[in-house]
Design an enzyme around this catalytic site. Structure first.
Site, PDB file in Angstrom:
ATOM      1  N   HIS A   1      67.544  15.337  33.692  1.00 34.12           N
ATOM      2  CA  HIS A   1      66.419  16.644  33.354  1.00 34.12           C
ATOM      3  C   HIS A   1      65.475  16.214  34.253  1.00 34.12           C
ATOM      4  O   HIS A   1      64.892  15.228  34.446  1.00 34.12           O
ATOM      5  CB  HIS A   1      66.004  16.870  32.073  1.00 34.12           C
ATOM      6  CG  HIS A   1      65.158  17.835  31.723  1.00 34.12           C
ATOM      7  ND1 HIS A   1      65.637  19.010  31.117  1.00 34.12           N
ATOM      8  CD2 HIS A   1      63.824  17.843  31.919  1.00 34.12           C
ATOM      9  CE1 HIS A   1      64.676  19.974  30.975  1.00 34.12           C
ATOM     10  NE2 HIS A   1      63.703  19.381  31.589  1.00 34.12           N
ATOM     11  N   CYS A   2      65.302  17.465  35.235  1.00 31.06           N
ATOM     12  CA  CYS A   2      64.297  17.211  36.358  1.00 31.06           C
ATOM     13  C   CYS A   2      62.992  17.950  36.031  1.00 31.06           C
ATOM     14  O   CYS A   2      63.106  18.996  35.850  1.00 31.06           O
ATOM     15  CB  CYS A   2      65.009  17.722  37.578  1.00 31.06           C
ATOM     16  SG  CYS A   2      63.828  17.739  39.032  1.00 31.06           S
ATOM     17  N   PRO A   3      61.923  17.026  35.748  1.00 33.95           N
ATOM     18  CA  PRO A   3      60.730  17.764  35.504  1.00 33.95           C
ATOM     19  C   PRO A   3      60.139  18.736  36.496  1.00 33.95           C
ATOM     20  O   PRO A   3      59.201  19.653  36.201  1.00 33.95           O
ATOM     21  CB  PRO A   3      59.685  16.611  35.137  1.00 33.95           C
ATOM     22  CG  PRO A   3      60.234  15.692  35.937  1.00 33.95           C
ATOM     23  CD  PRO A   3      61.783  15.684  35.993  1.00 33.95           C
TER      24      PRO A   3
END
Length: 413
Positions: free
Chosen positions: A183-185
């Site tokens: 999950h890429c912030p």
């Protein structure tokens, strides 16, 4: 004679009993995602970080165009100086489109099951008394064969399904995602099977943009040095915008450039970020490795599968659990999880429905109905093509006993 017609069913039943209310899928979505434009774009709950990423891209490009590229327009013959600004503007829009395609699309979410799958095995180690239902067990892990190697697939309690190979549940978006990478912030979205290609293109393109701005800032400083016959340091002092951009792009290229190199390694070995940190395929054989050419072909030259979710489809609104009044007390017949006899790994959830018997003599007994879970998922077809998960939704509410599914009634003493 006056004839009185009987009332219509809709009038007799009232507005609440008319046709059930329907919603769009995105309006009844159980994950943590945020939707825009009527479900046409799906983002993660941290979508605000996308605007920060857009600012970090546009702001330095605007400074570069205003204080560097504009000064270089007349320094090259045949109007080649104009291309410096045109290229950086077009390339920036291209990167923003890649960012939107990464963060605003379904990354490969697997739809949740409406009901738990049916049980397959019973616990033979515990004696069952007369009139009681044997314990129903669901294996937490199953093994499937991928390219001749055993791969474990786990059961997801939230989505009520066995995750396909390479699938994982994102705790931020609260969804099971195919070929989950991370999950890429910075893009506010999970990176999975359907947007990994765009994510890599976004990161690698951002790296090239940093190198482009970094290089032409030095070109502009060198032009000042030659025109004024001074040192490079004095030339840099005359263009403070170039100093800021050189420092900014130098630091940024370590981040996006490092990600680009790391994901080139992952693509060449057919790993995801999650698998690289969890399974360490450098120590064991990777069942998904197809060779360098085959691995790059899988990421860049294969068609992206369609989404398993139609976020704009009409679905009936889930009715609220009815509340009945018995003996001055309210009883909620909603299904809930409480500790009970159904064992799933180290936990013991039970699906419970409370029902009250008749009013004879003012006595009523509660009955509990327990339901185990099992994977009726077709593993062979899923491995061949991870395009869908088939569960048999044969669970229905029972009769007066308040049982569910196969009507497994266990009296409570």
């Amino acid at each position: 004679m006056r004839v009185v017609h009987p009332p219509k069913l809709s009038d007799a039943a009232g507005d609440d009993d008319d046709t059930p209310e329907v919603l769009r899928t995105y309006q009844a979505w159980k994950g943590s995602n945020i939707f825009f434009l009527g479900g046409r774009f799906i983002f993660g709950p941290d979508v605000g970080s996308v605007f920060l990423s857009v600012f970090l891209i546009i702001a330095p490009v605007a400074v570069f165009c205003a204080f560097v590229a504009r000064k270089l327009i007349d320094d090259f013959a045949h109007n080649l100086g104009v291309l410096i600004m045109v290229v950086v503007i077009v390339f920036t829009f291209y990167i923003l489109i890649l960012l939107l395609m990464t963060s605003g699309r379904d990354p490969g979410i697997i739809p949740r099951n409406a009901h738990p799958p049916q049980p397959e095995t019973t616990d033979q180690g515990i004696e069952v008394g007369p009139g009681q239902t044997p314990q129903l067990r669901l294996p937490r892990v199953k093994e499937v064969i991928v390219n001749g190697m055993a791969v474990k697939v786990k059961y997801c309690d939230t989505c009520m399904l066995y995750r396909p190979p390479r699938c994982s549940h994102c705790s931020i978006c609260d969804n099971c995602v195919e070929r989950f990478d991370h999950h890429c912030p910075w893009v506010g979205q999970c990176i999975g099977r359907r947007n990994y290609r765009f994510f890599f293109m976004f990161v690698s393109s951002a790296t090239l943009l940093c190198i482009y701005v970094f290089s032409f800032c030095w070109v502009y400083a060198i032009r000042i040095m030659h025109n004024e016959n001074t040192s490079i340091w004095r030339a840099l002092i005359k263009t403070p915008a170039s100093i800021v951009l050189i420092i900014y792009t130098f630091l940024s290229v370590w981040f996006v450039g490092g990600l680009t190199i790391f994901h080139l390694y992952l693509i060449s070995t057919n790993q995801s970020t999650y698998e690289n940190f969890r399974y360490r395929y450098d120590r064991t054989e990777n069942p998904y490795n197809r060779g360098i050419f085959g691995n790059f072909k899988e990421v860049f030259w294969t068609s992206i599968p369609p989404s398993k979710n139609n976020f704009r489809a009409l679905v009936p609104k889930e009715p609220k659990p009815p509340t009945r009044v018995t003996g001055g007390s309210f009883i909620n017949s909603d299904i809930e999880k409480i500790p009970s006899d159904v064992e799933i790994g180290g936990m013991k959830p039970i699906w419970k429905s409370e029902a009250t018997a008749g009013d004879d003599g003012g006595t009523g007994g509660d009955r509990r109905s327990s339901l185990g879970r099992s994977g009726s998922w077709d593993l062979q077809s899923e491995i061949a093509s991870i395009t869908g998960i088939g569960y048999s939704d044969r669970i229905s509410r029972g009769g007066s006993s308040g049982s569910i599914g196969v009507s497994l009634d266990v009296p409570v003493k």
